[in-house]
Design a protein around this motif. Structure first.
Motif, short mmCIF file in Angstrom:
data_model
loop_
_atom_site.label_atom_id
_atom_site.label_comp_id
_atom_site.label_asym_id
_atom_site.label_seq_id
_atom_site.Cartn_x
_atom_site.Cartn_y
_atom_site.Cartn_z
N ALA A 24 -98.55 34.58 170.16
CA ALA A 24 -97.39 33.72 169.91
C ALA A 24 -97.51 32.95 168.60
N ASN A 25 -98.71 32.84 168.06
CA ASN A 25 -98.92 32.11 166.81
C ASN A 25 -98.85 33.07 165.63
N TRP A 26 -97.63 33.46 165.27
CA TRP A 26 -97.41 34.37 164.14
C TRP A 26 -96.58 33.67 163.09
N GLN A 27 -96.66 34.18 161.88
CA GLN A 27 -95.89 33.65 160.74
C GLN A 27 -95.32 34.83 159.97
N LEU A 28 -94.13 34.64 159.42
CA LEU A 28 -93.56 35.66 158.54
C LEU A 28 -94.14 35.49 157.16
N LEU A 29 -94.45 36.60 156.51
CA LEU A 29 -94.95 36.60 155.14
C LEU A 29 -93.80 36.94 154.20
N GLY A 30 -93.78 36.30 153.05
CA GLY A 30 -92.72 36.55 152.08
C GLY A 30 -91.38 36.20 152.71
N ASP A 31 -90.43 37.06 152.51
CA ASP A 31 -89.10 36.88 153.10
C ASP A 31 -88.97 37.64 154.41
N GLY A 32 -90.09 37.88 155.08
CA GLY A 32 -90.08 38.63 156.32
C GLY A 32 -90.57 40.05 156.16
N GLU A 33 -91.15 40.35 154.99
CA GLU A 33 -91.69 41.70 154.76
C GLU A 33 -92.97 41.95 155.54
N GLY A 34 -93.62 40.89 156.00
CA GLY A 34 -94.85 41.03 156.75
C GLY A 34 -94.95 39.99 157.85
N ILE A 35 -95.90 40.22 158.74
CA ILE A 35 -96.16 39.31 159.85
C ILE A 35 -97.66 39.00 159.83
N HIS A 36 -97.99 37.73 159.99
CA HIS A 36 -99.38 37.29 159.93
C HIS A 36 -99.73 36.51 161.19
N TRP A 37 -100.91 36.78 161.76
CA TRP A 37 -101.45 36.04 162.88
C TRP A 37 -102.68 35.31 162.39
N PRO A 38 -102.57 34.01 162.08
CA PRO A 38 -103.69 33.28 161.50
C PRO A 38 -104.91 33.20 162.42
N ASP A 39 -104.69 33.12 163.73
CA ASP A 39 -105.82 33.04 164.66
C ASP A 39 -106.63 34.33 164.69
N LEU A 40 -105.99 35.43 164.32
CA LEU A 40 -106.64 36.75 164.39
C LEU A 40 -106.97 37.32 163.02
N ASP A 41 -106.50 36.67 161.96
CA ASP A 41 -106.62 37.18 160.60
C ASP A 41 -106.08 38.61 160.52
N GLU A 42 -104.90 38.81 161.11
CA GLU A 42 -104.26 40.12 161.16
C GLU A 42 -102.91 40.05 160.45
N ASP A 43 -102.61 41.08 159.67
CA ASP A 43 -101.34 41.19 158.96
C ASP A 43 -100.75 42.57 159.20
N LEU A 44 -99.44 42.63 159.43
CA LEU A 44 -98.73 43.90 159.52
C LEU A 44 -97.54 43.84 158.59
N SER A 45 -97.26 44.94 157.92
CA SER A 45 -96.06 45.00 157.09
C SER A 45 -94.93 45.63 157.91
N VAL A 46 -93.74 45.14 157.70
CA VAL A 46 -92.59 45.70 158.41
C VAL A 46 -92.35 47.13 157.95
N ALA A 47 -92.50 47.39 156.66
CA ALA A 47 -92.33 48.76 156.15
C ALA A 47 -93.34 49.70 156.80
N GLY A 48 -94.58 49.23 156.98
CA GLY A 48 -95.60 50.04 157.64
C GLY A 48 -95.25 50.34 159.09
N LEU A 49 -94.71 49.33 159.79
CA LEU A 49 -94.28 49.55 161.17
C LEU A 49 -93.16 50.59 161.22
N LEU A 50 -92.21 50.48 160.30
CA LEU A 50 -91.11 51.45 160.26
C LEU A 50 -91.62 52.85 159.95
N ALA A 51 -92.65 52.95 159.13
CA ALA A 51 -93.21 54.26 158.76
C ALA A 51 -94.10 54.81 159.86
N GLY A 52 -94.46 53.98 160.84
CA GLY A 52 -95.30 54.44 161.93
C GLY A 52 -96.78 54.40 161.63
N THR A 53 -97.18 53.66 160.59
CA THR A 53 -98.60 53.56 160.28
C THR A 53 -99.26 52.60 161.27
#
Length: 87
Positions: free
Chosen positions: A51-80
């Motif tokens: 539940a502790n997530w943050q949007l990166l940039g203008d929403g191009e990415g998602i960051h979980w500070p507690d986990l040090d994890e980042d996902l890009s929206v483009a990567g999710l759309l591409a299925g990576t």
């Protein structure tokens, strides 16, 4: 003939989780989901950490500070995805 414009920079506006998936709402109205097992850090995280997530940039990415994890929206759309912590 008309064509649909492809969003070159998809932007997330909200992130939710089911018991088996991450669900990302995009600014253009689409909803994207992916299996949590694709993302080992997310799949093993607590509900509070997810539940502790943050949007990166203008929403191009998602960051979980507690986990040090980042996902890009483009990567999710591409299925990576990562299927093991070693990758």
């Amino acid at each position: 003939m008309s064509t649909l414009a492809v969003e070159l920079h998809p932007q997330a506006v909200n992130v939710e989780f089911t018991s088996v998936a991450i669900v990302v709402e995009l600014a253009d109205g689409r909803t994207l989901s992916a299996p949590l097992i694709w993302f080992p850090l997310l799949s093993s995280a607590s509900a509070e950490q997810l539940a502790n997530w943050q949007l990166l940039g203008d929403g191009e990415g998602i960051h979980w500070p507690d986990l040090d994890e980042d996902l890009s929206v483009a990567g999710l759309l591409a299925g990576t995805h990562r299927t093991s912590l070693a990758q």
